[in-house]
Write an enzyme that holds these catalytic residues in place. Structure first.
Site: not given
Length: 473
Positions: A174, A371
């Site tokens: 991320e 995710e």
């Protein structure tokens, strides 16, 4: 156009080392920035080292370090084809400064990969997942350009050790979160709190630039060590819809999407800073300090695939009196058309299809969803069952959106790895009560419990999904 997913589609699940492994000081491991974040009444708080009497749940977490064989056997029973995991930087280089790696740390991951191979599970490895060495954080973390050489030393060690074991890599988890206040300690490795006045956008975007350069150099290095490596970038999707059709809301949504969702991907896929960020930098008085060849480095080190995390969506608008929702990383405005989870996150499977189309149209690279999941309060019954139909329904809807993206829209999605394989501690709070796993871990927020593992209903459901390649949901 295909009528089904490919037979080599990577059905899997995901975790992160700092949220499951524990054993924070065993076998030579050093302190990471997560290991000094204590659990308090208002979430995590950074401390100057480990302070006696405070609770640091990362120190035991889900105890994967001692139970990895049991956990991977359960993943094999579930039928996983892939396991998205991370390597703890401080298991390999305890302070980040060492000249030679910690052999015991490398050996642990040798053993993990051997277990995965036993069950024919493909490892998808994140190199840096929110846990830079605390020793480097005290020296400025990614705000200091010397962090690049420390990271590349770490990357070279992994690439050479596991060149015949791991094919898929992601350089940073991320990476776009380095640009938000939350990321100053976890992503940027700078020893500041979210509320510290020195935690400025100038500082965070300079850290991010150093990560861009480090990632590009790592991609180039990895391809030289093994041309078959597939090395990707990974971004957290912070999807916002315009709250209304007011032109100001439309423009605000577009600009926010550029700044939060596509900026990092544009740099890492296209190899250069996008022009639209000049507007953002001017507005916020940000001046990125570059060295002479940085632009050439970015151009030469573009990635092979794009990975995303996706949980929810929000709305955005110029009406500051509108109702606010909770969210992953950043909150937003409530969408009246969406339901919310127990934790106030808005559930939006159609948003996943929207993002997959947007990113594939923009970058034309394969996409992994690494995710996606539902955090909820799970109850262990007296007969040791966990009936989590709410999680099954969430995943069912999102997998259908994934299938529609591939089958109807032609998006090249190559893998789906829900968060998470087993219950793990939350990044923001350090608690485990907000559970995501297919496998229940018997422990509470105070790390009291047996740590025994139990299969949830979603475990058996997902096993069937994988067996039928997504045909039976």
């Amino acid at each position: 156009m295909t009528s089904e997913l490919s037979n080599d589609f990577l059905w899997g699940a995901a975790t992160a080392a700092n949220q499951i492994e524990g054993a924070y000081n065993e076998d030579g491991k050093g302190l990471s920035v997560i290991d000094v974040q204590a659990c308090g009444p208002h979430g995590r708080e950074e401390t100057d080292g480990v302070i006696e009497g405070k609770l640091y749940t990362s120190h035991i977490a889900s105890d994967f370090y001692h139970r990895y064989k049991e956990d991977i056997a359960l993943m094999g029973e579930m039928g996983l084809k892939a396991y998205r995991m991370s390597i703890a930087w401080t298991r390999i280089y305890p302070s980040g400064r060492e000249d030679e790696p910690n052999e015991k740390g490398l050996k642990f991951y040798d053993d993990v990969f051997a277990e995965l191979r036993k069950y024919h599970i493909e490892p998808i490895v994140t190199i840096s997942h929110y846990e830079p060495p605390f020793a480097l954080a005290q020296e400025g973390g990614w705000s200091d350009r010397k962090m690049i050489s420390c990271y590349l030393k770490y990357c070279r060690t992994l690439f050479e050790r596991y060149k015949d074991t791991v094919r898929y890599w992601m350089t940073f988890n991320e990476i776009n979160c380095a640009a938000v206040p939350f990321g100053i300690m976890t992503a940027c490795g700078v020893n500041l709190s979210i509320r510290d006045p020195k935690n400025t956008e100038q500082l965070r975007f300079q850290c991010l630039h150093h990560q861009f350069v480090a990632s590009a150099l790592a991609v180039k290095m990895g391809h030289e060590i093994n041309p078959d490596f597939r090395i990707g970038c990974m971004t957290a999707v912070m999807l916002n819809y315009p709250l209304t059709c007011h032109p100001d809301d439309i423009l605000l949504q577009q600009q926010t999407d550029q700044e939060k969702n596509t900026f990092c991907g544009d740099v890492m896929v296209r190899g250069k800073y996008p022009n639209y960020m000049n507007r953002f930098f001017r507005k916020h008085k940000i001046s990125i300090v570059k060295e002479e060849h940085d632009d050439e480095i970015l151009q030469a080190g573009t990635v092979d695939f794009v990975a995303i995390s996706y949980y929810m969506s929000n709305c955005i608008g110029h009406d500051r009196s509108a109702a606010v929702s909770s969210g992953n990383l950043l909150s937003g405005l409530k969408n009246p058309y969406l339901k919310e989870s127990d934790f106030g996150w808005q559930i939006d499977p159609a948003g996943l299809r929207y993002v997959l189309n947007q990113f594939y149209d923009r970058w034309q690279l394969p996409i992994m969803i690494v995710e996606n999941g539902l955090g909820a309060y799970d109850t262990l019954t007296e007969d040791k069952k966990i009936h989590d139909e709410y999680r099954i329904e969430y995943l069912r809807q999102h997998i259908q959106a994934l299938k529609d993206s591939v089958i109807e829209d032609g998006v090249d999605v190559i893998g789906y790895m829900p968060w998470s394989a087993i219950d793990l501690i939350a990044l923001s709070t350090g608690n485990i009560e907000k559970r995501y796993g297919f496998i229940y871990v018997d422990v509470n927020n105070q790390q009291e419990g047996t740590y025994e593992r139990y299969r949830k209903d979603s475990f058996y459901w997902y096993k069937k999904v994988i067996e039928t390649n997504g045909e039976i949901l």
